[in-house]
Write a protein that holds these residues in place. Sequence first.
Motif, PDB file in Angstrom:
ATOM      1  N   ASN A  30      21.888  26.173  92.761  1.00 28.57           N
ATOM      2  CA  ASN A  30      22.361  26.106  94.144  1.00 28.57           C
ATOM      3  C   ASN A  30      23.874  25.950  94.225  1.00 28.57           C
ATOM      4  OD1 ASN A  30      20.171  25.925  96.410  1.00 28.57           O
ATOM      5  ND2 ASN A  30      19.279  24.854  94.665  1.00 28.57           N
ATOM      6  N   GLU A  31      24.400  25.070  93.395  1.00 28.87           N
ATOM      7  CA  GLU A  31      25.827  24.773  93.468  1.00 28.87           C
ATOM      8  C   GLU A  31      26.699  25.923  92.934  1.00 28.87           C
ATOM      9  OE1 GLU A  31      27.237  22.151  94.980  1.00 28.87           O
ATOM     10  OE2 GLU A  31      25.230  21.547  95.625  1.00 28.87           O
ATOM     11  N   ILE A  32      26.191  26.611  91.906  1.00 26.60           N
ATOM     12  CA  ILE A  32      26.930  27.754  91.349  1.00 26.60           C
ATOM     13  C   ILE A  32      27.039  28.863  92.399  1.00 26.60           C
ATOM     14  CG2 ILE A  32      26.776  29.667  89.676  1.00 26.60           C
ATOM     15  CD1 ILE A  32      25.352  27.543  87.790  1.00 26.60           C
ATOM     16  N   LEU A  33      25.913  29.192  93.043  1.00 28.27           N
ATOM     17  CA  LEU A  33      25.937  30.294  94.008  1.00 28.27           C
ATOM     18  C   LEU A  33      26.762  29.949  95.233  1.00 28.27           C
ATOM     19  CD1 LEU A  33      22.302  31.673  93.645  1.00 28.27           C
ATOM     20  CD2 LEU A  33      24.424  32.598  92.702  1.00 28.27           C
ATOM     21  N   PHE A  34      26.747  28.672  95.626  1.00 25.78           N
ATOM     22  CA  PHE A  34      27.602  28.286  96.752  1.00 25.78           C
ATOM     23  C   PHE A  34      29.079  28.470  96.385  1.00 25.78           C
ATOM     24  CE2 PHE A  34      30.369  25.295  98.937  1.00 25.78           C
ATOM     25  CZ  PHE A  34      30.141  25.663 100.260  1.00 25.78           C
ATOM     26  N   ARG A  35      29.469  27.952  95.226  1.00 32.14           N
ATOM     27  CA  ARG A  35      30.879  28.062  94.810  1.00 32.14           C
ATOM     28  C   ARG A  35      31.316  29.507  94.610  1.00 32.14           C
ATOM     29  NH1 ARG A  35      29.226  23.161  93.554  1.00 32.14           N
ATOM     30  NH2 ARG A  35      30.646  21.440  93.066  1.00 32.14           N
ATOM     31  N   ALA A  36      30.356  30.347  94.151  1.00 35.86           N
ATOM     32  CA  ALA A  36      30.686  31.768  93.943  1.00 35.86           C
ATOM     33  C   ALA A  36      30.635  32.553  95.255  1.00 35.86           C
ATOM     34  CB  ALA A  36      29.715  32.370  92.928  1.00 35.86           C
ATOM     35  N   LYS A  37      30.226  31.895  96.343  1.00 39.08           N
ATOM     36  CA  LYS A  37      30.070  32.528  97.654  1.00 39.08           C
ATOM     37  C   LYS A  37      29.117  33.716  97.609  1.00 39.08           C
ATOM     38  CE  LYS A  37      34.779  31.483  99.343  1.00 39.08           C
ATOM     39  NZ  LYS A  37      34.547  30.113  99.680  1.00 39.08           N
ATOM     40  N   VAL A  38      27.999  33.505  96.905  1.00 33.19           N
ATOM     41  CA  VAL A  38      27.000  34.570  96.786  1.00 33.19           C
ATOM     42  C   VAL A  38      25.673  34.075  97.360  1.00 33.19           C
ATOM     43  CG1 VAL A  38      25.626  35.925  95.148  1.00 33.19           C
ATOM     44  CG2 VAL A  38      28.095  35.648  94.781  1.00 33.19           C
ATOM     45  N   ASN A  39      25.064  34.902  98.205  1.00 32.21           N
ATOM     46  CA  ASN A  39      23.765  34.557  98.780  1.00 32.21           C
ATOM     47  C   ASN A  39      22.667  34.771  97.727  1.00 32.21           C
ATOM     48  OD1 ASN A  39      21.177  34.974 100.309  1.00 32.21           O
ATOM     49  ND2 ASN A  39      22.543  34.505 102.032  1.00 32.21           N
ATOM     50  N   GLU A  49      31.864  39.558  91.259  1.00 37.06           N
ATOM     51  CA  GLU A  49      30.955  38.479  91.690  1.00 37.06           C
ATOM     52  C   GLU A  49      30.122  37.949  90.524  1.00 37.06           C
ATOM     53  OE1 GLU A  49      29.737  38.993  96.352  1.00 37.06           O
ATOM     54  OE2 GLU A  49      29.212  40.678  95.035  1.00 37.06           O
ATOM     55  N   VAL A  50      29.645  38.872  89.678  1.00 35.74           N
ATOM     56  CA  VAL A  50      28.845  38.443  88.521  1.00 35.74           C
ATOM     57  C   VAL A  50      29.726  37.628  87.563  1.00 35.74           C
ATOM     58  CG1 VAL A  50      27.450  39.198  86.540  1.00 35.74           C
ATOM     59  CG2 VAL A  50      27.263  40.405  88.727  1.00 35.74           C
ATOM     60  N   GLU A  51      30.943  38.076  87.364  1.00 34.22           N
ATOM     61  CA  GLU A  51      31.878  37.330  86.495  1.00 34.22           C
ATOM     62  C   GLU A  51      32.130  35.930  87.048  1.00 34.22           C
ATOM     63  OE1 GLU A  51      34.520  41.099  84.815  1.00 34.22           O
ATOM     64  OE2 GLU A  51      35.370  39.772  86.341  1.00 34.22           O
ATOM     65  N   ARG A  52      32.271  35.858  88.376  1.00 36.90           N
ATOM     66  CA  ARG A  52      32.528  34.567  89.008  1.00 36.90           C
ATOM     67  C   ARG A  52      31.330  33.623  88.818  1.00 36.90           C
ATOM     68  NH1 ARG A  52      34.635  36.373  94.238  1.00 36.90           N
ATOM     69  NH2 ARG A  52      32.661  35.879  95.218  1.00 36.90           N
ATOM     70  N   ILE A  53      30.119  34.161  88.996  1.00 36.41           N
ATOM     71  CA  ILE A  53      28.906  33.343  88.808  1.00 36.41           C
ATOM     72  C   ILE A  53      28.872  32.791  87.379  1.00 36.41           C
ATOM     73  CG2 ILE A  53      26.376  33.496  88.602  1.00 36.41           C
ATOM     74  CD1 ILE A  53      26.561  35.533  91.009  1.00 36.41           C
ATOM     75  N   VAL A  54      29.199  33.632  86.421  1.00 34.67           N
ATOM     76  CA  VAL A  54      29.128  33.214  85.013  1.00 34.67           C
ATOM     77  C   VAL A  54      30.218  32.188  84.690  1.00 34.67           C
ATOM     78  CG1 VAL A  54      29.462  34.046  82.638  1.00 34.67           C
ATOM     79  CG2 VAL A  54      27.908  35.262  84.189  1.00 34.67           C
ATOM     80  N   SER A  55      31.422  32.419  85.171  1.00 37.17           N
ATOM     81  CA  SER A  55      32.469  31.436  84.829  1.00 37.17           C
ATOM     82  C   SER A  55      32.241  30.104  85.555  1.00 37.17           C
ATOM     83  CB  SER A  55      33.882  31.980  85.062  1.00 37.17           C
ATOM     84  OG  SER A  55      34.016  32.379  86.386  1.00 37.17           O
ATOM     85  N   ILE A  56      31.693  30.154  86.766  1.00 35.34           N
ATOM     86  CA  ILE A  56      31.380  28.897  87.461  1.00 35.34           C
ATOM     87  C   ILE A  56      30.209  28.180  86.766  1.00 35.34           C
ATOM     88  CG2 ILE A  56      30.549  27.889  89.644  1.00 35.34           C
ATOM     89  CD1 ILE A  56      32.177  30.135  91.067  1.00 35.34           C
ATOM     90  N   SER A  57      29.255  28.956  86.227  1.00 35.10           N
ATOM     91  CA  SER A  57      28.146  28.337  85.471  1.00 35.10           C
ATOM     92  C   SER A  57      28.708  27.483  84.339  1.00 35.10           C
ATOM     93  CB  SER A  57      27.229  29.402  84.858  1.00 35.10           C
ATOM     94  OG  SER A  57      26.680  30.205  85.855  1.00 35.10           O
TER      95      SER A  57
END
Length: 275
Positions: A187-196, A208-216
Amino acid sequence: MLVAYATFKRVQLSLIIMVEGPTAKAYAIRIRNELSGEIIREVFTKSKRVYISLDNLVGKRILSSDSIGKNILLFIDNAAIRLHLMMYGSIHIYQLNEPLLKPKSRVRLLIRGAEKKLVAYNAPIVEVDKRDRILKKLRRDLGPDPLSDEWSREEAIRNIMKFPEEKIGVIILDQSVIAGIGNILRNEILFRAKVNPEKKVIDLSRREVERIVSISEELSREFLRFKLEHKRIKPLLFVYNRYKGKCRICGAPIKFYMQKPINRKTFICENCQKM
Ligand SMILES: [Zn+2]
């Protein structure tokens, strides 16, 4: 007595909301610090996944401990013990003469050393096998772990891209894609990545995928840091469990629903995480 009960209750609560990769790593680090070098005097386990004789472990030294994803591993000679705590399991380390905190019926693993003992309560998985076999199986089944030295952003990105038709909120919980992501991190990763979370992978940009991975990676490390400092992670949470809360970024209401088909608690800001 009252103090002991209060402590016990607090530990329980923090565990129920969070056995994800960072929790497993924090346990492993604690076991490593407190039990490495300890010579095993007795091993007891209530598990059907015992593939080598427990007698072989007696007299051997606990070499180390580590985690891969949500699995906690103890290395003993050429053997290993794998623990998975799921929702309700916990691990306690006691001095030899200390009484157990919980009823004996809940003990799934007990290792008595020369000075300390380790007890795992309610752990749904306790596996005892050769070290190589346990590691080989985990490496086969699990994606890269953001808290491991072998973490690879590229591999995580490739793993996500393998599922173009899946929803991103479903796919990042899949342990074969990234190991160690649980529902809070998701939940927190997708919120920070601004992805639904309802967006399909195919509809995400590479960025967006890169952002999800680096925030993970960043958030897993941040959770671990809090865990090791015995701090509550609640201040880090923007959406998780914030029923009826307002978005800290834009002020819109946080929406709660169960995402299908995984049926997991999902919290989003529809303004920050547009479809
Ligand atoms: Zn918002």
